[in-house]
Design a protein around this motif. Structure first.
Motif, PDB file in Angstrom:
ATOM      1  N   LYS A 159       0.827  -1.207   0.000  1.00 16.11           N
ATOM      2  CA  LYS A 159       0.000   0.000   0.000  1.00 16.11           C
ATOM      3  C   LYS A 159       0.862   1.259   0.000  1.00 16.11           C
ATOM      4  O   LYS A 159       0.592   2.218  -0.734  1.00 16.11           O
ATOM      5  N   ILE A 160       1.913   1.245   0.819  1.00 12.19           N
ATOM      6  CA  ILE A 160       2.813   2.407   0.879  1.00 12.19           C
ATOM      7  C   ILE A 160       3.592   2.556  -0.427  1.00 12.19           C
ATOM      8  O   ILE A 160       3.766   3.662  -0.949  1.00 12.19           O
ATOM      9  N   SER A 161       4.039   1.438  -0.986  1.00 14.31           N
ATOM     10  CA  SER A 161       4.778   1.475  -2.253  1.00 14.31           C
ATOM     11  C   SER A 161       3.919   2.040  -3.376  1.00 14.31           C
ATOM     12  O   SER A 161       4.389   2.850  -4.203  1.00 14.31           O
ATOM     13  N   ASP A 162       2.658   1.616  -3.414  1.00 13.13           N
ATOM     14  CA  ASP A 162       1.749   2.119  -4.438  1.00 13.13           C
ATOM     15  C   ASP A 162       1.530   3.625  -4.304  1.00 13.13           C
ATOM     16  O   ASP A 162       1.408   4.339  -5.308  1.00 13.13           O
ATOM     17  N   LEU A 163       1.481   4.108  -3.072  1.00 18.81           N
ATOM     18  CA  LEU A 163       1.318   5.542  -2.841  1.00 18.81           C
ATOM     19  C   LEU A 163       2.516   6.306  -3.401  1.00 18.81           C
ATOM     20  O   LEU A 163       2.345   7.347  -4.050  1.00 18.81           O
ATOM     21  N   TYR A 164       3.704   5.782  -3.181  1.00 15.67           N
ATOM     22  CA  TYR A 164       4.907   6.451  -3.690  1.00 15.67           C
ATOM     23  C   TYR A 164       4.951   6.396  -5.222  1.00 15.67           C
ATOM     24  O   TYR A 164       5.363   7.367  -5.875  1.00 15.67           O
ATOM     25  N   ARG A 165       4.545   5.298  -5.789  1.00 15.89           N
ATOM     26  CA  ARG A 165       4.506   5.207  -7.240  1.00 15.89           C
ATOM     27  C   ARG A 165       3.510   6.199  -7.819  1.00 15.89           C
ATOM     28  O   ARG A 165       3.764   6.822  -8.855  1.00 15.89           O
ATOM     29  N   HIS A 166       2.384   6.327  -7.154  1.00 13.72           N
ATOM     30  CA  HIS A 166       1.397   7.324  -7.595  1.00 13.72           C
ATOM     31  C   HIS A 166       1.975   8.733  -7.527  1.00 13.72           C
ATOM     32  O   HIS A 166       1.837   9.522  -8.460  1.00 13.72           O
ATOM     33  N   ASN A 167       2.619   9.054  -6.405  1.00 13.49           N
ATOM     34  CA  ASN A 167       3.175  10.400  -6.231  1.00 13.49           C
ATOM     35  C   ASN A 167       4.249  10.697  -7.270  1.00 13.49           C
ATOM     36  O   ASN A 167       4.338  11.823  -7.778  1.00 13.49           O
ATOM     37  N   GLU A 168       5.067   9.695  -7.594  1.00 12.45           N
ATOM     38  CA  GLU A 168       6.113   9.898  -8.600  1.00 12.45           C
ATOM     39  C   GLU A 168       5.495  10.106  -9.985  1.00 12.45           C
ATOM     40  O   GLU A 168       5.933  10.992 -10.741  1.00 12.45           O
ATOM     41  N   ALA A 169       4.487   9.308 -10.307  1.00 11.97           N
ATOM     42  CA  ALA A 169       3.802   9.466 -11.598  1.00 11.97           C
ATOM     43  C   ALA A 169       3.093  10.815 -11.669  1.00 11.97           C
ATOM     44  O   ALA A 169       3.153  11.523 -12.691  1.00 11.97           O
ATOM     45  N   ALA A 170       2.435  11.189 -10.577  1.00 16.42           N
ATOM     46  CA  ALA A 170       1.721  12.462 -10.539  1.00 16.42           C
ATOM     47  C   ALA A 170       2.678  13.638 -10.684  1.00 16.42           C
ATOM     48  O   ALA A 170       2.351  14.652 -11.323  1.00 16.42           O
ATOM     49  N   GLU A 171       3.881  13.509 -10.120  1.00 18.22           N
ATOM     50  CA  GLU A 171       4.870  14.575 -10.233  1.00 18.22           C
ATOM     51  C   GLU A 171       5.361  14.712 -11.680  1.00 18.22           C
ATOM     52  O   GLU A 171       5.526  15.840 -12.182  1.00 18.22           O
ATOM     53  N   LYS A 172       5.577  13.601 -12.356  1.00 14.35           N
ATOM     54  CA  LYS A 172       5.992  13.660 -13.759  1.00 14.35           C
ATOM     55  C   LYS A 172       4.892  14.287 -14.613  1.00 14.35           C
ATOM     56  O   LYS A 172       5.171  15.069 -15.534  1.00 14.35           O
ATOM     57  N   ILE A 173       3.653  13.943 -14.306  1.00 10.36           N
ATOM     58  CA  ILE A 173       2.516  14.526 -15.029  1.00 10.36           C
ATOM     59  C   ILE A 173       2.444  16.024 -14.777  1.00 10.36           C
ATOM     60  O   ILE A 173       2.223  16.818 -15.703  1.00 10.36           O
ATOM     61  N   ARG A 174       2.631  16.408 -13.522  1.00 13.68           N
ATOM     62  CA  ARG A 174       2.575  17.841 -13.170  1.00 13.68           C
ATOM     63  C   ARG A 174       3.668  18.627 -13.885  1.00 13.68           C
ATOM     64  O   ARG A 174       3.420  19.722 -14.404  1.00 13.68           O
ATOM     65  N   ILE A 175       4.869  18.074 -13.935  1.00 16.00           N
ATOM     66  CA  ILE A 175       5.995  18.758 -14.586  1.00 16.00           C
ATOM     67  C   ILE A 175       5.698  18.972 -16.073  1.00 16.00           C
ATOM     68  O   ILE A 175       5.905  20.072 -16.617  1.00 16.00           O
ATOM     69  N   PHE A 176       5.208  17.916 -16.727  1.00 17.85           N
ATOM     70  CA  PHE A 176       4.898  18.062 -18.152  1.00 17.85           C
ATOM     71  C   PHE A 176       3.751  19.036 -18.372  1.00 17.85           C
ATOM     72  O   PHE A 176       3.808  19.882 -19.270  1.00 17.85           O
ATOM     73  N   ALA A 177       2.702  18.933 -17.568  1.00 21.47           N
ATOM     74  CA  ALA A 177       1.532  19.806 -17.723  1.00 21.47           C
ATOM     75  C   ALA A 177       1.922  21.271 -17.545  1.00 21.47           C
ATOM     76  O   ALA A 177       1.458  22.148 -18.281  1.00 21.47           O
ATOM     77  N   THR A 178       2.794  21.542 -16.569  1.00 22.92           N
ATOM     78  CA  THR A 178       3.241  22.921 -16.323  1.00 22.92           C
ATOM     79  C   THR A 178       4.048  23.447 -17.503  1.00 22.92           C
ATOM     80  O   THR A 178       3.865  24.586 -17.952  1.00 22.92           O
ATOM     81  N   SER A 179       4.945  22.622 -18.022  1.00 21.58           N
ATOM     82  CA  SER A 179       5.769  23.032 -19.171  1.00 21.58           C
ATOM     83  C   SER A 179       4.917  23.267 -20.411  1.00 21.58           C
ATOM     84  O   SER A 179       5.149  24.212 -21.171  1.00 21.58           O
ATOM     85  N   LEU A 180       3.931  22.388 -20.612  1.00 23.54           N
ATOM     86  CA  LEU A 180       3.058  22.548 -21.786  1.00 23.54           C
ATOM     87  C   LEU A 180       2.224  23.814 -21.662  1.00 23.54           C
ATOM     88  O   LEU A 180       1.998  24.520 -22.656  1.00 23.54           O
ATOM     89  N   ARG A 181       1.786  24.097 -20.456  1.00 23.96           N
ATOM     90  CA  ARG A 181       1.016  25.320 -20.216  1.00 23.96           C
ATOM     91  C   ARG A 181       1.865  26.563 -20.473  1.00 23.96           C
ATOM     92  O   ARG A 181       1.399  27.552 -21.051  1.00 23.96           O
ATOM     93  N   LYS A 182       3.111  26.502 -20.081  1.00 26.00           N
ATOM     94  CA  LYS A 182       4.009  27.651 -20.210  1.00 26.00           C
ATOM     95  C   LYS A 182       4.545  27.824 -21.625  1.00 26.00           C
ATOM     96  O   LYS A 182       4.586  28.946 -22.152  1.00 26.00           O
TER      97      LYS A 182
END
Length: 255
Positions: A159-182
């Motif tokens: 359960k904890i590992s899945d949470l970290y995997r989610h957070n890492e994936a979400a961070e990569k998504i956030r980085i790309f989304a921010t760059s695309l917006r900018k």
């Protein structure tokens, strides 16, 4: 020509005086008229030449000003085009790299095939050594240690590992989304539109998986997962081809 006619009277008087000085005062009216016509024709031609030269000078000045204005406008457009293309060639590789990472981390997170360390079978010493190499918070490590048995330990760890995997994936998504917006303003609309579509596919699939885990939804939601599996890879390859064409176009275009 009106100006010439207005000046003809004085010229005629001057002509008569000239004839008198030359001893030709007795010239007939017809002869005088011929002389006057010659003077008139000569003066008319001079006036026309002066008028034409003046108009040509004015025309040349206007043309010079118009050429300078056009030159300035063309240089401005050319300069903006060069700057835009330079920025586009900087932005596209960066966005592509971030999109690939967002896609890869998202795909890894939602994959049905996940691998976990078998912490349920580890003794206390092995477990401590393994947990020391993770980025888990101390409270999370404690929850794993304090699990009542190996099965619960593995369940807590998963359960904890899945949470970290989610957070890492979400961070990569956030980085790309921010760059695309900018920087999306420097990307051709059709490429940006496909990037936006792929971003939505990744984000929705990741969110669906997280909802399944947090709320323990049964049966599992799978609509966004299926869309991702059916469309994401093909769309990623399409974007790759468009970016490659765009970046290499300037080196293959004949001048």
């Amino acid at each position: 020509m009106e100006q010439v006619w207005a000046n003809f009277g004085p010229v005629w008087e001057w002509g008569k005086s000239t004839l008198a000085l030359l001893g030709l005062g007795g010239v007939t009216v017809g002869g005088a008229a011929a002389v006057g016509y010659g003077l008139f024709k000569w003066l008319g031609e001079k006036w026309i030449d002066q008028k034409f030269k003046k108009q040509m000078e004015t025309y040349k000045i206007e043309q010079s000003r118009e050429l300078e204005r056009l030159r300035h406008k063309i240089n401005g457009v050319f300069d903006r085009t060069i700057r835009l293309h330079t920025k586009e060639f900087e932005v596209l590789p960066d966005l592509w790299g971030k999109l690939v990472e967002a896609h890869a981390w998202g795909a890894n997170y939602i994959s049905a095939l996940q691998e976990y360390a078998d912490v349920g079978r580890m003794d206390d010493e092995e477990l401590e050594e393994y947990l020391a190499g993770t980025t888990f918070m101390e409270v999370q490590k404690r929850d794993i240690r304090d699990a009542p048995n190996g099965s619960e330990r593995l369940k807590t760890f998963t359960k904890i590992s899945d949470l970290y995997r989610h957070n890492e994936a979400a961070e990569k998504i956030r980085i790309f989304a921010t760059s695309l917006r900018k920087d999306g303003i420097f990307v051709k609309p059709e490429i940006k539109a496909d990037m936006d579509e792929l971003l939505k596919l990744i984000r929705d699939a990741v969110l669906e998986k997280r909802m399944n885990e947090e709320d323990d939804i049964r049966p599992r939601l799978r609509d966004e997962f299926k869309r991702f599996k059916n469309e994401a890879q093909q769309l990623l390859e399409k974007i790759e081809a468009m970016i490659a064409d765009r970046l290499w176009d300037s080196t293959t275009t004949e001048v």
